[in-house]
Design a protein around this motif. Sequence first.
Motif, PDB file in Angstrom:
ATOM      1  N   VAL A   1       0.810  -1.215   0.000  1.00 55.81           N
ATOM      2  CA  VAL A   1       0.000   0.000   0.000  1.00 55.81           C
ATOM      3  C   VAL A   1       0.845   1.267   0.000  1.00 55.81           C
ATOM      4  O   VAL A   1       0.310   2.376  -0.179  1.00 55.81           O
ATOM      5  N   ARG A   2       2.158   1.139   0.187  1.00 59.05           N
ATOM      6  CA  ARG A   2       3.038   2.300   0.095  1.00 59.05           C
ATOM      7  C   ARG A   2       3.390   2.635  -1.341  1.00 59.05           C
ATOM      8  O   ARG A   2       3.990   3.688  -1.602  1.00 59.05           O
ATOM      9  N   ASP A   3       3.028   1.762  -2.274  1.00 54.88           N
ATOM     10  CA  ASP A   3       3.344   1.947  -3.689  1.00 54.88           C
ATOM     11  C   ASP A   3       2.085   2.403  -4.425  1.00 54.88           C
ATOM     12  O   ASP A   3       1.135   1.645  -4.582  1.00 54.88           O
TER      13      ASP A   3
ATOM     14  N   LEU B   1      14.012   5.038   8.991  1.00 55.48           N
ATOM     15  CA  LEU B   1      12.952   4.339   9.707  1.00 55.48           C
ATOM     16  C   LEU B   1      11.742   5.247   9.893  1.00 55.48           C
ATOM     17  O   LEU B   1      10.593   4.816   9.702  1.00 55.48           O
ATOM     18  N   ASP B   2      11.972   6.504  10.253  1.00 58.67           N
ATOM     19  CA  ASP B   2      10.862   7.442  10.414  1.00 58.67           C
ATOM     20  C   ASP B   2      10.056   7.562   9.122  1.00 58.67           C
ATOM     21  O   ASP B   2       8.818   7.575   9.142  1.00 58.67           O
ATOM     22  N   ASP B   3      10.769   7.659   7.998  1.00 57.50           N
ATOM     23  CA  ASP B   3      10.084   7.779   6.708  1.00 57.50           C
ATOM     24  C   ASP B   3       9.235   6.552   6.410  1.00 57.50           C
ATOM     25  O   ASP B   3       8.113   6.658   5.885  1.00 57.50           O
ATOM     26  N   LYS B   4       9.763   5.368   6.745  1.00 60.12           N
ATOM     27  CA  LYS B   4       9.013   4.138   6.502  1.00 60.12           C
ATOM     28  C   LYS B   4       7.750   4.082   7.362  1.00 60.12           C
ATOM     29  O   LYS B   4       6.679   3.670   6.895  1.00 60.12           O
ATOM     30  N   ILE B   5       7.871   4.502   8.618  1.00 60.29           N
ATOM     31  CA  ILE B   5       6.722   4.476   9.513  1.00 60.29           C
ATOM     32  C   ILE B   5       5.650   5.454   9.048  1.00 60.29           C
ATOM     33  O   ILE B   5       4.458   5.125   9.001  1.00 60.29           O
ATOM     34  N   LEU B   6       6.070   6.668   8.686  1.00 59.06           N
ATOM     35  CA  LEU B   6       5.116   7.646   8.182  1.00 59.06           C
ATOM     36  C   LEU B   6       4.513   7.192   6.859  1.00 59.06           C
ATOM     37  O   LEU B   6       3.318   7.395   6.608  1.00 59.06           O
ATOM     38  N   GLY B   7       5.330   6.557   6.022  1.00 51.62           N
ATOM     39  CA  GLY B   7       4.852   6.093   4.734  1.00 51.62           C
ATOM     40  C   GLY B   7       3.750   5.061   4.861  1.00 51.62           C
ATOM     41  O   GLY B   7       2.729   5.115   4.158  1.00 51.62           O
TER      42      GLY B   7
ATOM     43  N   LEU C   1      -3.714   7.761   3.022  1.00 51.60           N
ATOM     44  CA  LEU C   1      -4.237   8.759   2.086  1.00 51.60           C
ATOM     45  C   LEU C   1      -4.262   8.220   0.665  1.00 51.60           C
ATOM     46  O   LEU C   1      -5.256   8.404  -0.058  1.00 51.60           O
ATOM     47  N   ALA C   2      -3.204   7.520   0.264  1.00 54.36           N
ATOM     48  CA  ALA C   2      -3.136   7.010  -1.105  1.00 54.36           C
ATOM     49  C   ALA C   2      -4.257   6.016  -1.399  1.00 54.36           C
ATOM     50  O   ALA C   2      -4.913   6.085  -2.446  1.00 54.36           O
TER      51      ALA C   2
ATOM     52  N   TYR D   1       5.125   6.751  15.075  1.00 48.14           N
ATOM     53  CA  TYR D   1       3.861   6.047  14.855  1.00 48.14           C
ATOM     54  C   TYR D   1       2.694   6.836  15.448  1.00 48.14           C
ATOM     55  O   TYR D   1       1.659   7.019  14.804  1.00 48.14           O
ATOM     56  N   GLY D   2       2.855   7.323  16.682  1.00 46.30           N
ATOM     57  CA  GLY D   2       1.801   8.107  17.301  1.00 46.30           C
ATOM     58  C   GLY D   2       1.491   9.364  16.508  1.00 46.30           C
ATOM     59  O   GLY D   2       0.322   9.735  16.336  1.00 46.30           O
ATOM     60  N   ALA D   3       2.535  10.019  16.009  1.00 47.69           N
ATOM     61  CA  ALA D   3       2.332  11.218  15.202  1.00 47.69           C
ATOM     62  C   ALA D   3       1.598  10.888  13.904  1.00 47.69           C
ATOM     63  O   ALA D   3       0.726  11.638  13.453  1.00 47.69           O
ATOM     64  N   ALA D   4       1.954   9.745  13.317  1.00 50.29           N
ATOM     65  CA  ALA D   4       1.274   9.324  12.087  1.00 50.29           C
ATOM     66  C   ALA D   4      -0.204   9.067  12.338  1.00 50.29           C
ATOM     67  O   ALA D   4      -1.068   9.453  11.548  1.00 50.29           O
TER      68      ALA D   4
END
Length: 253
Positions: free
Chosen positions: A57-59, A99-105, A112-113, A149-152
């Motif tokens: 789902v990240r793609d 890692l942060d980018d992966k978690i937010l992604g 959203l995507a 994760y919490g922020a996401a």
Amino acid sequence: MTLTLDLSGRVALVTGGARGIGRGVSAVLVEAGARVITCGRSDAEPAPGTEHRVCDVRDGDEVAALVEAIVASHGRLDVLVNNAGGAPYALAEDSSRRLDDKILGLNLEAVLAVAKAAHAVMRTQSDGGAIVNISSVSAVRPSPGTATYGAAKAGVDSLTRSLAVEWGPQVRVNSIDVGLCRTEQTDDHYGGDAAVAAIEATIPLGRMAEPQEIGQVVAFLASDLAGYVSGANLACHGGGEPPVFLHITKEKS
């Protein structure tokens, strides 16, 4: 007046729906009469009564292809459950940018995507559709060790409210702030039965949720019974987490 929760004839996509909470959600939707498609990054044994498709789902391209394939096979898409997510434990000072980018992604951008891809179909249907985003109590309380994760998840709740305004009246959008839930990984994650029991003792209802209980809330939000519910963040956490000072006070008394 008789209240019925009937999803017969509706087509539902549950991301990450072959395992954990997603599997429980899928089972309830099937029981309610929906035709359920699950997806995940790898092949998996489908939950009973569902079909499973491989999709990261990240793609964005894979998401678009998945939704197109569902419409080609079933003619429509009525319900989206954005369930895929998660994050490893990592203190903020130790967590790398990668890692942060992966978690937010996974936990925000993918939500959203997939929602946008589903909305593109739902808005053309005479009866629209419903999107349910699986969020977390981490969105509304401190999340040490999983701060990104919490922020996401806080972003998911905010996104839910905004999309409900942008996409109404054709599409309803809601989220569920899920608390602790028993899955096949619970004992390993928390360190065994004794640790789980100690954690459950702190929950006002005295136990963690079962995945099917999250599914029942999803089914309600996807159904006509929730026809006037949109932009809501519904807490499903067994009463939440009592303040620590209450336990300290009790121990001293």
